[in-house]
Design a protein around this motif. Structure first.
Motif, PDB file in Angstrom:
ATOM      1  N   GLY A  62       4.854   3.332  -7.634  1.00 24.47           N
ATOM      2  CA  GLY A  62       4.064   2.437  -8.478  1.00 24.47           C
ATOM      3  C   GLY A  62       2.575   2.525  -8.231  1.00 24.47           C
ATOM      4  O   GLY A  62       1.849   1.558  -8.466  1.00 24.47           O
ATOM      5  N   VAL A  63       2.111   3.661  -7.763  1.00 24.65           N
ATOM      6  CA  VAL A  63       0.681   3.868  -7.514  1.00 24.65           C
ATOM      7  C   VAL A  63       0.253   5.056  -8.376  1.00 24.65           C
ATOM      8  O   VAL A  63       0.739   6.171  -8.180  1.00 24.65           O
ATOM      9  N   PRO A  64      -0.665   4.838  -9.337  1.00 23.49           N
ATOM     10  CA  PRO A  64      -0.978   5.898 -10.288  1.00 23.49           C
ATOM     11  C   PRO A  64      -1.882   7.015  -9.778  1.00 23.49           C
ATOM     12  O   PRO A  64      -1.784   8.138 -10.245  1.00 23.49           O
ATOM     13  N   ASN A  65      -2.764   6.738  -8.852  1.00 20.62           N
ATOM     14  CA  ASN A  65      -3.725   7.761  -8.428  1.00 20.62           C
ATOM     15  C   ASN A  65      -3.757   7.889  -6.909  1.00 20.62           C
ATOM     16  O   ASN A  65      -3.745   6.887  -6.204  1.00 20.62           O
ATOM     17  N   PHE A  66      -3.829   9.138  -6.461  1.00 21.31           N
ATOM     18  CA  PHE A  66      -3.940   9.387  -5.030  1.00 21.31           C
ATOM     19  C   PHE A  66      -5.334   9.921  -4.735  1.00 21.31           C
ATOM     20  O   PHE A  66      -5.865  10.751  -5.477  1.00 21.31           O
ATOM     21  N   ALA A  67      -5.908   9.452  -3.632  1.00 24.94           N
ATOM     22  CA  ALA A  67      -7.220   9.945  -3.213  1.00 24.94           C
ATOM     23  C   ALA A  67      -7.086  11.297  -2.534  1.00 24.94           C
ATOM     24  O   ALA A  67      -8.041  12.046  -2.447  1.00 24.94           O
ATOM     25  N   GLN A  79      -2.062   9.958  -0.073  1.00 27.58           N
ATOM     26  CA  GLN A  79      -2.935   8.898   0.440  1.00 27.58           C
ATOM     27  C   GLN A  79      -3.672   8.234  -0.711  1.00 27.58           C
ATOM     28  O   GLN A  79      -4.111   8.916  -1.639  1.00 27.58           O
ATOM     29  N   THR A  80      -3.833   6.926  -0.625  1.00 29.75           N
ATOM     30  CA  THR A  80      -4.578   6.207  -1.657  1.00 29.75           C
ATOM     31  C   THR A  80      -6.010   5.950  -1.228  1.00 29.75           C
ATOM     32  O   THR A  80      -6.823   5.533  -2.034  1.00 29.75           O
ATOM     33  N   SER A  81      -6.316   6.192   0.022  1.00 32.48           N
ATOM     34  CA  SER A  81      -7.662   5.975   0.549  1.00 32.48           C
ATOM     35  C   SER A  81      -8.270   7.322   0.931  1.00 32.48           C
ATOM     36  O   SER A  81      -7.642   8.097   1.652  1.00 32.48           O
ATOM     37  N   PRO A  82      -9.491   7.613   0.484  1.00 28.03           N
ATOM     38  CA  PRO A  82     -10.094   8.906   0.807  1.00 28.03           C
ATOM     39  C   PRO A  82     -10.368   9.096   2.297  1.00 28.03           C
ATOM     40  O   PRO A  82     -10.444  10.215   2.771  1.00 28.03           O
ATOM     41  N   ASP A  83     -10.479   8.000   3.041  1.00 25.79           N
ATOM     42  CA  ASP A  83     -10.750   8.118   4.484  1.00 25.79           C
ATOM     43  C   ASP A  83      -9.496   7.927   5.331  1.00 25.79           C
ATOM     44  O   ASP A  83      -9.570   7.657   6.513  1.00 25.79           O
ATOM     45  N   GLN A  84      -8.317   8.095   4.723  1.00 31.53           N
ATOM     46  CA  GLN A  84      -7.027   8.009   5.407  1.00 31.53           C
ATOM     47  C   GLN A  84      -6.825   6.680   6.127  1.00 31.53           C
ATOM     48  O   GLN A  84      -6.233   6.603   7.193  1.00 31.53           O
ATOM     49  N   ASP A  85      -7.289   5.600   5.539  1.00 27.98           N
ATOM     50  CA  ASP A  85      -7.144   4.252   6.082  1.00 27.98           C
ATOM     51  C   ASP A  85      -5.663   3.877   6.112  1.00 27.98           C
ATOM     52  O   ASP A  85      -5.001   3.835   5.075  1.00 27.98           O
ATOM     53  N   ASN A  87      -4.369   1.107   6.605  1.00 28.14           N
ATOM     54  CA  ASN A  87      -4.115  -0.193   5.991  1.00 28.14           C
ATOM     55  C   ASN A  87      -3.894  -0.066   4.490  1.00 28.14           C
ATOM     56  O   ASN A  87      -3.447  -0.998   3.845  1.00 28.14           O
ATOM     57  N   ALA A  88      -4.230   1.099   3.931  1.00 32.80           N
ATOM     58  CA  ALA A  88      -4.025   1.368   2.509  1.00 32.80           C
ATOM     59  C   ALA A  88      -2.663   2.037   2.332  1.00 32.80           C
ATOM     60  O   ALA A  88      -2.105   2.616   3.267  1.00 32.80           O
ATOM     61  N   PRO A  89      -2.104   1.980   1.140  1.00 28.21           N
ATOM     62  CA  PRO A  89      -0.817   2.644   0.899  1.00 28.21           C
ATOM     63  C   PRO A  89      -0.869   4.148   1.180  1.00 28.21           C
ATOM     64  O   PRO A  89      -1.848   4.822   0.857  1.00 28.21           O
ATOM     65  N   HIS A  90       0.196   4.640   1.801  1.00 29.11           N
ATOM     66  CA  HIS A  90       0.352   6.082   2.037  1.00 29.11           C
ATOM     67  C   HIS A  90       1.850   6.376   2.111  1.00 29.11           C
ATOM     68  O   HIS A  90       2.647   5.548   2.544  1.00 29.11           O
ATOM     69  N   PHE A  91       2.213   7.576   1.666  1.00 30.68           N
ATOM     70  CA  PHE A  91       3.610   7.943   1.500  1.00 30.68           C
ATOM     71  C   PHE A  91       3.783   9.360   2.007  1.00 30.68           C
ATOM     72  O   PHE A  91       2.902  10.200   1.810  1.00 30.68           O
ATOM     73  N   TYR A 152       3.012   0.606   2.316  1.00 29.49           N
ATOM     74  CA  TYR A 152       1.966  -0.013   1.501  1.00 29.49           C
ATOM     75  C   TYR A 152       0.838  -0.561   2.380  1.00 29.49           C
ATOM     76  O   TYR A 152      -0.067  -1.215   1.867  1.00 29.49           O
ATOM     77  N   GLY A 153       0.892  -0.272   3.670  1.00 31.16           N
ATOM     78  CA  GLY A 153      -0.162  -0.748   4.566  1.00 31.16           C
ATOM     79  C   GLY A 153      -0.249  -2.260   4.511  1.00 31.16           C
ATOM     80  O   GLY A 153       0.758  -2.948   4.595  1.00 31.16           O
ATOM     81  N   LYS A 154      -1.456  -2.770   4.340  1.00 29.60           N
ATOM     82  CA  LYS A 154      -1.646  -4.218   4.265  1.00 29.60           C
ATOM     83  C   LYS A 154      -1.841  -4.706   2.838  1.00 29.60           C
ATOM     84  O   LYS A 154      -2.167  -5.862   2.619  1.00 29.60           O
ATOM     85  N   THR A 155      -1.622  -3.822   1.875  1.00 30.23           N
ATOM     86  CA  THR A 155      -1.767  -4.221   0.474  1.00 30.23           C
ATOM     87  C   THR A 155      -0.421  -4.721  -0.063  1.00 30.23           C
ATOM     88  O   THR A 155       0.633  -4.435   0.501  1.00 30.23           O
ATOM     89  N   ASP A 156      -0.475  -5.450  -1.155  1.00 26.36           N
ATOM     90  CA  ASP A 156       0.758  -5.933  -1.780  1.00 26.36           C
ATOM     91  C   ASP A 156       1.514  -4.748  -2.380  1.00 26.36           C
ATOM     92  O   ASP A 156       0.934  -3.946  -3.118  1.00 26.36           O
ATOM     93  N   PRO A 157       2.809  -4.635  -2.077  1.00 29.14           N
ATOM     94  CA  PRO A 157       3.600  -3.522  -2.613  1.00 29.14           C
ATOM     95  C   PRO A 157       3.666  -3.565  -4.134  1.00 29.14           C
ATOM     96  O   PRO A 157       3.751  -4.633  -4.731  1.00 29.14           O
ATOM     97  N   THR A 158       3.641  -2.396  -4.746  1.00 27.53           N
ATOM     98  CA  THR A 158       3.798  -2.277  -6.195  1.00 27.53           C
ATOM     99  C   THR A 158       5.229  -1.882  -6.553  1.00 27.53           C
ATOM    100  O   THR A 158       5.564  -1.794  -7.727  1.00 27.53           O
ATOM    101  N   ALA A 159       6.050  -1.622  -5.537  1.00 27.53           N
ATOM    102  CA  ALA A 159       7.472  -1.309  -5.718  1.00 27.53           C
ATOM    103  C   ALA A 159       8.175  -1.627  -4.401  1.00 27.53           C
ATOM    104  O   ALA A 159       7.530  -1.714  -3.353  1.00 27.53           O
ATOM    105  N   ASP A 160       9.478  -1.811  -4.455  1.00 27.38           N
ATOM    106  CA  ASP A 160      10.252  -2.003  -3.234  1.00 27.38           C
ATOM    107  C   ASP A 160      10.228  -0.678  -2.469  1.00 27.38           C
ATOM    108  O   ASP A 160      10.674   0.351  -2.995  1.00 27.38           O
ATOM    109  N   PRO A 161       9.709  -0.646  -1.236  1.00 27.53           N
ATOM    110  CA  PRO A 161       9.572   0.627  -0.531  1.00 27.53           C
ATOM    111  C   PRO A 161      10.900   1.339  -0.272  1.00 27.53           C
ATOM    112  O   PRO A 161      10.953   2.574  -0.308  1.00 27.53           O
ATOM    113  N   CYS A 162      11.976   0.596  -0.036  1.00 27.16           N
ATOM    114  CA  CYS A 162      13.269   1.249   0.211  1.00 27.16           C
ATOM    115  C   CYS A 162      13.890   1.786  -1.074  1.00 27.16           C
ATOM    116  O   CYS A 162      14.546   2.826  -1.053  1.00 27.16           O
ATOM    117  N   VAL A 163      13.663   1.118  -2.196  1.00 24.98           N
ATOM    118  CA  VAL A 163      14.143   1.635  -3.479  1.00 24.98           C
ATOM    119  C   VAL A 163      13.392   2.930  -3.795  1.00 24.98           C
ATOM    120  O   VAL A 163      13.991   3.921  -4.226  1.00 24.98           O
TER     121      VAL A 163
END
Length: 177
Positions: A62-67, A79-85, A87-91, A152-163
């Motif tokens: 549920g994340v449209p763009n990756f950094a 990664q969703t954060s360009p600085d590999q944070d 706390n940001a979502p990463h998969f 999803y790091g510390k952000t609100d999930p946009t999808a169930d991570p296990c699903v």
């Protein structure tokens, strides 16, 4: 005489090497980069990123763009954060050859993520999660296993991570060669 004795084994070795090189799989339907290990207990070939596209990952999580997308010989990370944070979502997807899945499962349990038994495509595995923000899933193939991590790091999930992890693992298993 010594040169003649040495020449015969060298010729035999060269001939054997040429014969072995000529015995590989052929045909135009072969996937580029496909590797057959022939080793006992070795699992299938999964391709880059578990044969999953960036678009399929984006849709599942549920994340449209990756950094950034990191690709290397053992896996991929979106990664969703360009600085590999962290706390940001990463998969991530990882493919472990000749490594016991039990060690990965035990590691998850040691850091407070209880693991549950699962099965995908007839292969045993485990799933472990921590709240609604993180899920890890591993699927075993003899001496190999694949691993998906959805965080999803510390952000609100946009999808169930296990699903999301299960969907991506099902695609990976179905596409294994």
């Amino acid at each position: 005489m010594a040169a003649r004795r040495l020449g015969c084994p060298v010729a035999v070795l060269v001939t054997a090497a040429l014969l072995v090189a000529g015995c590989g799989r052929g045909g135009s339907s072969e996937e580029p980069g496909a590797v057959e290990s022939g080793a006992p207990g070795a699992g299938p070939f999964f391709g880059e990123c578990g044969s999953i596209t960036d678009e399929e990952v984006a849709e599942a999580v549920g994340v449209p763009n990756f950094a950034g997308v990191v690709r290397n010989s053992v896996g991929c990370e979106w990664q969703t954060s360009p600085d590999q944070d962290r706390n940001a979502p990463h998969f991530s997807f990882s493919w472990y050859r000749g490594s016991p899945i039990g060690r990965e499962r035990a590691g998850s349990e040691m850091i407070g993520r209880p693991a549950a038994d699962i099965e995908i495509g007839g292969h045993p595995g485990f799933e472990s999660s921590l709240s609604s923000r993180l899920c890890e899933l591993g699927v075993e193939f003899g001496d190999d296993f694949v691993h998906w991590s959805i965080s999803y790091g510390k952000t609100d999930p946009t999808a169930d991570p296990c699903v999301a992890a299960r969907h991506l693992a099902e695609l990976t298993v179905a596409r294994g060669q």
